[in-house]
Design a protein around this motif. Structure first.
Motif, short mmCIF file in Angstrom:
data_model
loop_
_atom_site.label_atom_id
_atom_site.label_comp_id
_atom_site.label_asym_id
_atom_site.label_seq_id
_atom_site.Cartn_x
_atom_site.Cartn_y
_atom_site.Cartn_z
N ASP A 98 0.85 -1.18 0.00
CA ASP A 98 0.00 0.00 0.00
C ASP A 98 0.89 1.24 0.00
O ASP A 98 1.80 1.36 0.82
CB ASP A 98 -0.90 -0.03 1.24
N LEU A 99 0.61 2.17 -0.89
CA LEU A 99 1.42 3.39 -0.98
C LEU A 99 1.43 4.19 0.31
O LEU A 99 2.37 4.94 0.57
CB LEU A 99 0.92 4.26 -2.14
N ASP A 100 0.41 4.03 1.12
CA ASP A 100 0.33 4.79 2.38
C ASP A 100 1.20 4.18 3.47
O ASP A 100 1.32 4.76 4.55
CB ASP A 100 -1.13 4.85 2.86
N ASP A 101 1.80 3.03 3.22
CA ASP A 101 2.57 2.32 4.25
C ASP A 101 4.08 2.57 4.16
O ASP A 101 4.87 1.78 4.68
CB ASP A 101 2.30 0.81 4.16
N GLY A 102 4.52 3.62 3.51
CA GLY A 102 5.95 3.90 3.42
C GLY A 102 6.66 2.90 2.54
O GLY A 102 6.24 2.65 1.41
N GLU A 119 6.51 -5.25 7.66
CA GLU A 119 6.20 -4.38 8.80
C GLU A 119 6.93 -4.85 10.06
O GLU A 119 7.09 -4.08 11.00
CB GLU A 119 4.70 -4.34 9.04
N GLU A 137 13.81 8.05 8.76
CA GLU A 137 13.01 8.89 7.87
C GLU A 137 13.59 10.28 7.71
O GLU A 137 13.47 10.89 6.65
CB GLU A 137 11.56 8.95 8.36
N ASP A 162 4.33 5.49 -6.83
CA ASP A 162 4.63 4.06 -6.70
C ASP A 162 6.06 3.73 -7.12
O ASP A 162 6.39 2.59 -7.39
CB ASP A 162 3.63 3.21 -7.48
#
Length: 180
Positions: A98-102, A119, A137, A162
């Motif tokens: 998922d793109l929202d998951d880094g 994860e 980060e 992506d």
């Protein structure tokens, strides 16, 4: 008359070389795993050859910036005594995740190379190398800690949609012509 023409030709040739600047090679590097193949050479006249292509270059304490008529690319590097880590960029595309998951998910390059980041802090590199990873980060870096007896690697990354650009460190040694 013949001697005068020869002298005039010699002066002309020397003048042309001084104007075009042959340049003296100041650095020459090869991959540590292929020490007999020159990859990067830098000259005192601002010219560089990288993977067979000619560029103009500038160099500071962190980057070697290569320019030609079409593009500019900056190669991060770190000196380690008489060796160098040269960071080369590759683009990976999110294959699953998922793109929202880094960075979590499977990232694949066009040539089939891949990274999978879970994860739980585990990674797989090309389904060959495995280990744990941490992400900084703030520095946009990933530390790979291999299960095999391989030295940790620090990657730099940037995500755009992506696509993820990874700067991977390649150990370099001084290139010596004729050495294998």
């Amino acid at each position: 008359m013949k001697i005068r023409n020869i002298l005039a030709s010699a002066v002309l040739i020397v003048s042309i070389f001084s104007l075009t600047g042959c340049g003296k090679k100041t650095e020459s590097w090869a991959y540590a795993h292929e020490p007999g193949e020159e990859v990067l050479s830098l000259y005192d006249n601002g010219k560089a050859f990288y993977k067979g292509n000619e560029y103009k270059y500038t160099k500071d304490d962190t980057y070697i910036t290569l320019k030609d008529s079409n593009e500019t690319q900056s190669l991060r590097y770190v000196m380690q005594d008489d060796k160098m880590l040269l960071y080369e960029k590759s683009i990976y595309h999110l294959e699953s995740g998922d793109l929202d998951d880094g960075i979590f998910g499977v990232w694949t390059q066009e040539n089939g190379w891949s990274y999978q980041f879970s994860e739980e802090g585990r990674f797989s590199e090309d389904n060959i190398f495995f280990g744990k990873y941490t992400v900084d980060e703030k520095e946009h870096s990933i530390r790979l800690m291999y299960d095999d007896p391989i030295e940790d690697a620090y990657l730099y990354y940037a995500i755009d949609g992506d696509s993820m650009t990874i700067e991977y460190p390649w150990p370099m040694v001084a290139y010596v012509e004729g050495e294998k």
